[in-house]
Design a protein around this motif. Structure first.
Motif, mmCIF file in Angstrom:
data_model
loop_
_atom_site.group_PDB
_atom_site.id
_atom_site.type_symbol
_atom_site.label_atom_id
_atom_site.label_comp_id
_atom_site.label_asym_id
_atom_site.label_seq_id
_atom_site.Cartn_x
_atom_site.Cartn_y
_atom_site.Cartn_z
ATOM 1 N N TRP A 205 15.013 -0.834 -3.571
ATOM 2 C CA TRP A 205 16.420 -1.050 -3.733
ATOM 3 C C TRP A 205 17.435 0.159 -3.218
ATOM 4 O O TRP A 205 18.433 0.264 -2.454
ATOM 5 C CB TRP A 205 16.853 -1.137 -5.271
ATOM 6 N N GLY A 206 16.684 1.420 -3.585
ATOM 7 C CA GLY A 206 17.582 2.619 -2.917
ATOM 8 C C GLY A 206 17.381 2.439 -1.437
ATOM 9 O O GLY A 206 18.476 2.993 -0.918
ATOM 10 N N PHE A 207 16.284 2.285 -1.080
ATOM 11 C CA PHE A 207 16.297 2.098 0.405
ATOM 12 C C PHE A 207 17.193 1.181 1.064
ATOM 13 O O PHE A 207 17.931 1.575 2.233
ATOM 14 C CB PHE A 207 14.800 1.701 0.822
ATOM 15 N N ILE A 208 17.475 0.285 0.459
ATOM 16 C CA ILE A 208 18.449 -0.948 0.960
ATOM 17 C C ILE A 208 19.739 -0.383 0.835
ATOM 18 O O ILE A 208 20.767 -0.356 1.535
ATOM 19 C CB ILE A 208 18.424 -2.226 0.344
ATOM 20 N N GLY A 209 20.100 0.447 -0.371
ATOM 21 C CA GLY A 209 21.405 1.218 -0.501
ATOM 22 C C GLY A 209 21.751 2.041 0.742
ATOM 23 O O GLY A 209 22.789 1.904 1.256
ATOM 24 N N LEU A 210 20.605 2.759 0.968
ATOM 25 C CA LEU A 210 20.733 3.882 1.793
ATOM 26 C C LEU A 210 20.823 3.548 3.155
ATOM 27 O O LEU A 210 21.666 3.951 4.237
ATOM 28 C CB LEU A 210 19.665 4.792 1.825
ATOM 29 N N SER A 211 20.145 2.546 3.647
ATOM 30 C CA SER A 211 20.167 2.227 5.025
ATOM 31 C C SER A 211 20.855 0.993 5.559
ATOM 32 O O SER A 211 21.126 0.748 6.691
ATOM 33 C CB SER A 211 18.627 1.867 5.594
#
Lengths: 309, 271
Positions: free
Chosen positions: A140-146
């Protein structure tokens, strides 16, 4: 564990200690230990955090500074301050926004699954919702970041896309599946006789949902929202990645913030064990623990309240 | 197989001769299981008609097809015709909501909604008046009082109108379940073993009430209790294996049944 001396003629009592007897006792002990382990662990964890943080609480801790100052500067050379206000505001703002996202989504999904979907659609949806709950938070954090980050920069023309809005949406989507599952359980627990009675009086399906089912499931729904809030408070990785991680008292959803959890995660590895900073981080942990404990406990009590009635 | 049309001929004319419910060749399937076979019945207006028969004979199914509440199961298929007061309720243009307004239903277990006593009575009006003008409070109070007076409940619950209906005794709950149908001015009341969850005293109180409502409403009541059918109905229908075996004046069905199966059931040989 002695079987009392019974007369051998008594057919109802048996003194035999065969394999089955030992297995029975062993399983009994095992189950008992398993049962109380949750209590032991929770007390143990709280005691551990408290002991680690107690040095700070006893010496440098200043209640007014801790809750009143937005300046979290544990590594400053001249003026070390431990103001957690900005961190609390960061966590609260992200969680609040997350609930604005998650409550409509999860209640809508729960109502659809519990009241409208049938057969395969329903089963498929339930499985999908549970799968959604199993996505690791770093993803989820990755989705937020990228994905969310450039999206927000483009859509709102702001310099930074890692902010309250980003973390709130990500956290809302993360919390929604669990809230959906719990809310759906609450709706399912409403006796079918109510629906049947309302339908026989000529109510339409929406009238049944809004006038009968939702009020009857009110406590369970509140519990679902509370558990979602608890999840939001405790979530670390996704918030760390999506919120921007800069200490700020947010004034708009486009401000970057830093969460309590993210602070602990990011700083604990950098501190000397036993130092004031280290202990201060454990004090933050105590605060988090207390908040989530109270939220989860009240959710649990509310759900029990439903059952008793 | 006996011609059901012949069996369904009512042998005596009780009060009222207009028909409240008429079914023709009503067949009903739960998935692949057929529960009703060519049911032809004429239920007269304004009297109490009881439905008796052993478990699984289709009497509840029949009752539940008269307000189409059966359909909530989703896997029910119906053929044939059911007329309520001359209107085919299975016609494609029919609105279910209207059917249920005219045909009220009381269930086996008292099932008041988890609302106050007052809101239970007003529920029907509220769902039917959605979007229309609101009743003022005075009129609401009047409606609640009238409905509760009709079910002989007003004197006992008039001070608890705001309390949750689930706090009432079972007897009071079942009476409330009858009362909440009345503000919609239904013409037919369907009752599915309305006393089976009640103790003997409550049973006789509810029976008295049903008798009290006789004449104002057409009442179709399913019962397991043959004594109840005998003392509390004008006409009686005996069903077996999804078919109507006999339909006649209650006294005649019980004293001089035409069909051997009816006689056997009434004598307690099975069921």
């Amino acid at each position: 564990m002695q079987a009392g001396p019974k007369s051998a003629s008594d057919p109802l009592s048996s003194d035999r200690r065969d394999a089955a007897w030992y297995v029975d006792k062993a399983v009994q002990v095992l189950v008992f230990v398993g049962g109380i382990s949750a209590i032991i662990l929770i007390i143990g964890i709280f005691a551990f955090i408290l002991i680690q943080g107690v040095g700070f609480l006893a010496s440098a801790f200043d209640l007014r500074e801790f809750f009143g100052s937005p300046r979290w500067a544990p590594t400053s050379d001249h003026n070390t301050t431990y103001g957690a206000l900005a961190l609390i505001a960061g966590t609260a703002s992200v969680t609040g926004l997350a609930m604005l996202v998650a409550v409509p989504f999860s209640l809508g999904a729960a109502i659809y699954i519990a009241e409208f979907a049938t057969g395969r659609t329903r089963e498929a949806l339930k499985i999908l919702v549970e799968l959604l709950a199993a996505i690791p938070s770093v993803v989820w954090g990755f989705i937020g970041l990228s994905i969310m980050n450039p999206l927000i920069i483009h859509a709102f023309d702001v310099p930074v896309g890692l902010n309250v809005l980003n973390a709130g949406i990500i956290l809302g989507l993360m919390a929604a599946p669990i809230m959906t599952t719990i809310a759906e359980d609450a709706l399912k627990a409403v006796p079918d006789g109510y629906r049947e009675a309302a339908e026989a009086l000529g109510a339409t399906r929406w009238q049944i949902v809004f006038r009968v089912v939702l009020p009857a499931a009110r406590n369970g729904l509140v519990a679902a929202v509370l558990l979602g809030i608890g999840r939001g408070f405790g979530e670390t990785m996704a918030v760390l990645m999506a919120s921007g991680h800069s200490i700020n008292l947010p004034t708009s959803p486009f401000d970057s913030v830093r969460a309590l959890t993210a602070t602990i995660a990011a700083e604990l590895g950098e501190t000397a064990v036993g130092s004031e900073h280290y202990q201060a981080l454990f004090t933050l942990g105590c605060l988090l623990f207390l908040v989530t404990f109270v939220i989860n406990l009240s959710a649990d009590l509310i759900v029990r309240g439903v059952r008793r009635r | 197989m006996d011609s059901p049309a012949q069996a369904a001929q009512p042998s005596a004319a009780a009060s009222g001769s207009k028909l409240a419910i008429r079914t023709q060749a009503l067949n009903l399937w739960y998935d692949t299981f057929q529960a009703l076979f060519d049911v032809d019945l004429d239920v007269k207006q304004g009297i109490i008609t009881s439905l008796i028969g052993p478990s699984g004979c289709g009497k509840s199914t029949f009752l539940r097809s008269v307000n189409r509440i059966n359909e909530r199961l989703g896997y029910v298929r119906t053929t044939g015709r059911v007329d309520v007061l001359g209107h085919d309720i299975y016609a494609p243009s029919v609105e279910l909501v209207q059917v249920r307004k005219h045909v009220g239903m009381v269930f086996q277990r008292p099932n008041p909604l988890p609302l106050s006593v007052r809101e239970n009575i007003l529920f029907g009006l509220r769902v039917h008046a959605d979007g229309e003008q609101r009743l003022d409070r005075e009129r609401q109070g009047q409606i609640v009082q009238e409905a509760l007076e009709q079910v002989l409940l007003w004197d006992t619950v008039k001070d608890q109108l705001g309390e949750p209906a689930l706090r009432l005794s079972l007897e009071q709950q079942q009476k409330l379940c009858i009362a909440r149908l009345l503000p919609l001015k239904p013409s037919v009341l369907l009752m599915d073993e309305p006393c089976s969850a009640l103790d003997p005293q409550a049973t006789s109180a509810v029976e008295e009430l049903i008798w009290e409502l006789r004449g104002r409403y057409t009442i179709l009541i399913v019962t397991h209790n043959m004594a109840q059918a005998r003392r509390a109905s004008d006409e009686c229908i005996f069903m077996l294996m999804g078919k109507v075996i006999e339909h006649g004046a209650t006294d005649e069905v019980f004293v001089t049944p035409e069909q051997q199966e009816t006689a056997n059931y009434i004598e307690g040989r099975y069921g």
